[in-house]
Design a protein around this motif. Sequence first.
Motif, PDB file in Angstrom:
ATOM      1  N   SER A 132     -24.822  99.756  21.536  1.00  0.00           N
ATOM      2  CA  SER A 132     -25.834  98.704  21.547  1.00  0.00           C
ATOM      3  C   SER A 132     -26.446  98.545  22.937  1.00  0.00           C
ATOM      4  O   SER A 132     -27.649  98.320  23.070  1.00  0.00           O
ATOM      5  CB  SER A 132     -25.210  97.378  21.093  1.00  0.00           C
ATOM      6  OG  SER A 132     -26.141  96.321  21.191  1.00  0.00           O
ATOM      7  N   ASP A 136     -30.185  99.121  22.404  1.00  0.00           N
ATOM      8  CA  ASP A 136     -30.952  97.881  22.312  1.00  0.00           C
ATOM      9  C   ASP A 136     -31.310  97.306  23.678  1.00  0.00           C
ATOM     10  O   ASP A 136     -32.448  96.888  23.903  1.00  0.00           O
ATOM     11  CB  ASP A 136     -30.168  96.843  21.510  1.00  0.00           C
ATOM     12  CG  ASP A 136     -29.830  97.337  20.114  1.00  0.00           C
ATOM     13  OD1 ASP A 136     -30.617  98.136  19.579  1.00  0.00           O
ATOM     14  OD2 ASP A 136     -28.782  96.946  19.569  1.00  0.00           O
ATOM     15  N   ARG A 202     -27.168  90.317  20.231  1.00  0.00           N
ATOM     16  CA  ARG A 202     -26.676  91.584  20.782  1.00  0.00           C
ATOM     17  C   ARG A 202     -25.174  91.735  20.527  1.00  0.00           C
ATOM     18  O   ARG A 202     -24.684  92.812  20.172  1.00  0.00           O
ATOM     19  CB  ARG A 202     -26.952  91.643  22.276  1.00  0.00           C
ATOM     20  CG  ARG A 202     -28.420  91.857  22.633  1.00  0.00           C
ATOM     21  CD  ARG A 202     -28.852  93.283  22.340  1.00  0.00           C
ATOM     22  NE  ARG A 202     -30.204  93.525  22.798  1.00  0.00           N
ATOM     23  CZ  ARG A 202     -31.285  93.467  22.035  1.00  0.00           C
ATOM     24  NH1 ARG A 202     -31.163  93.157  20.759  1.00  0.00           N
ATOM     25  NH2 ARG A 202     -32.482  93.713  22.537  1.00  0.00           N
TER      26      ARG A 202
END
Length: 612
Positions: A132, A136, A202
């Motif tokens: 992530s 992201d 997140r």
Amino acid sequence: MKATSAQTAAGNRRFSTFRLFMGLIRYTPWLYSWNLFNWILITLVPILPGLVTKEFFDILSGASTTGFNVATVIALLLASAMARVAAILVGFLSDVHFRFRAAGLLRRNMLEHILREPGAKAIPGSPGEAISQFRDDVEQVEEAVSWSVDAISMIFFAAVSVYILARIDAQMTLWVFLPLVVVVALAQLSTGWLQKYRAASREATSQVTGAISEMFTSVQAIQVAGAEDRVIGQFRELNDTRRKSMLKDKLFSQALDSVFSNTVNLGTGFILILAGQKMQNGTFQVGDFALFVYYLNFVTTFIQNFGKFLTYYKQSTVSTERMGALLQGASGEKLIRKAPLYLRGEMPGPAEIASEAVPGTAFKGSAAAAGLALDELKVAGLTYMYPATGRGISEIDFTLQKGSFTVVTGRIGSGKTTLVRTLLGLLPPDGGQVLWNGHQVEDPGNFFVPPVSAYTPQVPRLYSDTLTENILLGLPNEGGRLQEAVHAAVLEHDVEELHLGLDTVIGPRGVKLSGGQAQRTAAARMFAREAELYVFDDLSSALDVETEQKLWERLFAGRKAACLVVSHRKAVLQHADRILLLKDGRLHASGTLAELLDSNEEMRRLWSGEIS
């Protein structure tokens, strides 16, 4: 050591989003400047159509002073439209190139840091969280840096349009740009909520990604335990948590964007009412009104985009902190350290890239060519304790000579694997020194790499690729390197039985190979490195007696390197020049096999099989 770590952690906390942005801009300043120039051009091009539109209505109302006719005005409008289309095309190309390099640098530097960290602290969280952060959080920062170009270019547009509009009517101009003040204020007030919801989304995404990773790596265990329903149920709960947190994050961001838009729309309404009054009073011409209305659309876009940039910037603070967490206390400057990305031309091979294991040394050949041929390796007071258990190794001393064969043995849990992993820098030592030819090794993790040393762990790390690629891992097959490594690892008959030989794809983690074949593949990988020091951690545990005997015979026949071997097998102990006997994390005794069997009860019990 503690003071230094505290200072480093403090330095990482001070690493701001602004410094991250500036570092990415400085990485390719020419590209950022070119991109900024293009978008300034894109935003300034509409200035001309606005003036042309004003002139068009002035001509129709008879208030024109330029002498242009309608045909000229239409030609100018078409020309400006074509110019803006061309500028947008170039601008998008330059933006894509900049964004790709910015994201590439962040991912490259994070990956490099992880690979250079000791194994025990390479990733602070789960693999899912790391994925992530790489995906992201990097995308969030990339997006925000890209939008900074829009914000700056729109400021240029605002400055020029304010000058033009203020000369016509200062009061109307104030109403045009007043919403900008409201947008900035709202963005500042919403900082805490933006960061809170972004951090939660997140974290939830990281947990879902981590759960997927664990499920794929534990399929057999889940099936054997009959835990499919429980695992699926837990995965649904994680997904539900992610859905809720993502919904809050998106909803708040979209609500804020809606507030920005409606603030602008309210300002637009006031402007139209005020313009109508002024036109009735005769202080405002039709052309002036057309110019205000035309610019109003772009000013509205500017205010919305500026608010969006502020939102992205605030959310990037969360991403900066999350990426900084991967550095585990190291300076955030590592994220923006300038490094080549090799985006053009052929990718250089491993031998062409200078290793940073020793400052100023490029490992492009043998260790001897680099002046690092082993004469003596001395370990003094080596200590490492696992934080969770307080167990490990303490005050280990020993010396290895060039070409020697040293075996580390002891009962289960005595610290054998911990010793070799700490020596190689895969675990961060709590104390002690490692001296290579009398010189202290300051950074074992970056020093003990090929061609200085090569290591085979207890559990081989193999990849879903061909047997050749698993052995060479990018090394060129020069001088029969591959064939020699396969022979040294007693792997040639296994290769002959494989359908495609060395070109056989062995599957994820080498699932198509037996345990012994996987161990010998890892050994072949090590032999292909032609290192000064070979470190084996229980290499022959999955080998039959005959194969093990052949492997050690071939190693002894052509051995030039020093060997440090973790083993309890008699065939290995019998060939040892020196044995290091560990007990409870300490060096209990050392000497030849005969000396230890004669003088040490622990060694006699291990040899006889009374203890494991």
